[in-house]
Write a protein that holds these residues in place. Sequence first.
Motif, short mmCIF file in Angstrom:
data_model
loop_
_atom_site.label_atom_id
_atom_site.label_comp_id
_atom_site.label_asym_id
_atom_site.label_seq_id
_atom_site.Cartn_x
_atom_site.Cartn_y
_atom_site.Cartn_z
N ALA A 233 86.37 -24.50 31.14
CA ALA A 233 86.24 -25.23 32.40
C ALA A 233 85.29 -24.50 33.35
O ALA A 233 84.42 -25.12 33.98
N ARG A 234 85.43 -23.17 33.45
CA ARG A 234 84.53 -22.40 34.33
C ARG A 234 83.10 -22.47 33.82
O ARG A 234 82.15 -22.64 34.61
N THR A 235 82.93 -22.36 32.51
CA THR A 235 81.59 -22.40 31.93
C THR A 235 80.93 -23.75 32.16
O THR A 235 79.75 -23.83 32.51
N LEU A 236 81.69 -24.83 31.97
CA LEU A 236 81.14 -26.17 32.16
C LEU A 236 80.72 -26.40 33.61
O LEU A 236 79.64 -26.97 33.87
N THR A 237 81.51 -25.94 34.55
CA THR A 237 81.15 -26.08 35.96
C THR A 237 79.85 -25.36 36.26
O THR A 237 78.95 -25.91 36.93
N ALA A 238 79.72 -24.13 35.77
CA ALA A 238 78.49 -23.36 36.00
C ALA A 238 77.30 -23.99 35.30
O ALA A 238 76.18 -24.05 35.85
N LEU A 239 77.52 -24.50 34.09
CA LEU A 239 76.44 -25.09 33.30
C LEU A 239 75.92 -26.36 33.98
O LEU A 239 74.70 -26.59 34.03
N MET A 240 76.80 -27.16 34.52
CA MET A 240 76.38 -28.40 35.18
C MET A 240 75.61 -28.12 36.47
O MET A 240 74.70 -28.86 36.84
N ALA A 243 72.13 -26.91 35.23
CA ALA A 243 71.29 -27.95 34.61
C ALA A 243 71.81 -29.32 35.03
O ALA A 243 72.39 -30.06 34.22
N PRO A 244 71.62 -29.69 36.30
CA PRO A 244 72.19 -30.95 36.80
C PRO A 244 71.64 -32.20 36.14
O PRO A 244 72.29 -33.25 36.15
N GLY A 245 70.48 -32.10 35.56
CA GLY A 245 69.88 -33.28 34.94
C GLY A 245 70.17 -33.41 33.46
O GLY A 245 69.72 -34.36 32.81
N ALA A 246 70.91 -32.46 32.89
CA ALA A 246 71.17 -32.48 31.46
C ALA A 246 72.09 -33.65 31.09
O ALA A 246 72.88 -34.12 31.90
N ARG A 247 71.95 -34.08 29.83
CA ARG A 247 72.77 -35.20 29.36
C ARG A 247 73.87 -34.75 28.41
O ARG A 247 74.84 -35.47 28.21
N HIS A 248 73.71 -33.57 27.84
CA HIS A 248 74.70 -33.08 26.88
C HIS A 248 75.00 -31.62 27.17
O HIS A 248 74.11 -30.81 27.41
N ALA A 256 78.80 -18.73 24.78
CA ALA A 256 77.44 -19.11 24.38
C ALA A 256 77.24 -20.61 24.63
O ALA A 256 77.07 -21.41 23.69
N PRO A 257 77.26 -21.04 25.90
CA PRO A 257 77.13 -22.47 26.21
C PRO A 257 75.69 -22.95 26.04
O PRO A 257 74.74 -22.14 25.96
N ALA A 258 75.56 -24.28 25.98
CA ALA A 258 74.22 -24.86 25.85
C ALA A 258 74.21 -26.21 26.53
O ALA A 258 75.22 -26.88 26.68
N SER A 259 73.02 -26.62 26.96
CA SER A 259 72.82 -27.96 27.53
C SER A 259 71.50 -28.49 27.01
O SER A 259 70.60 -27.74 26.64
#
Length: 262
Positions: A233-240, A243-248, A256-259
Amino acid sequence: MAGSTTAERGERQQESSGPPPVRRRSHLRTIFILVLALVFLGIPTVWLLYGSSWLRAEHVSVSGTRVLTPAQVREAADVPLGQPLISVDTGAIESRLRQKLPRIDTVDVTRSWPHGIGLKVVERTPVLIVQKGGKFVEVDDEGVRFATVSEAPKGVPTLKLTLSRSGSAAASLRRFGEARLVREAVRVARAIPAAVARDTRTVKVRSYDAISLELGGGRTVDWGSGEKGAAKARTLTALMKAAPGARHFDVSVPTAPASSGS
């Protein structure tokens, strides 16, 4: 050494023989009076609790309902009105409510003297729904499917079980079973950050390690298993935010997150 005198032996015999007769009779009289008092006080008390019309169940109050109505709860409780309040079986009332109304999570049944029975209800809250024909089955935070409704509750994601019968997905199904996989989906739904949860449309389960989210606007999240939910959950919040324009987004391995996509 000289032996004890006759007078001394007499005193010892009197001491060992207990209290004098006068004291003994006084003690027995006190006990007798106490027993009589208990009898005369006890009979009216028993009659008041069981035989009189003053302390009988006459009304039922219900609190805590959200979807259920108080009338539904009263009907399912089937409280024996007119019965002495002290003899009302509160445990039986609780059992009837749980059996007849699966939406109820907990219920506290209390006597409200002199004439009432109180039912304090806590309803289950859906965290996921499963579409079944034209209706929707509500699933709570323990994975319990507790109610079928004609309209989907607002803001509750749909659970999709796309369980393959072949390959690794089939092995996962055999190992964990469908019920466990549903609980894992619930576990994921509870861990989703609040801002993302409001935009989550679907929680999709392909296997134990392959759970994903479908968000509004066609965005998706690979969550993986239900493990390490707080870190994901913390990683997803930071990732979004990054990369606010990412789709995935992929947080299946939170270190090791990715977008991708835009």
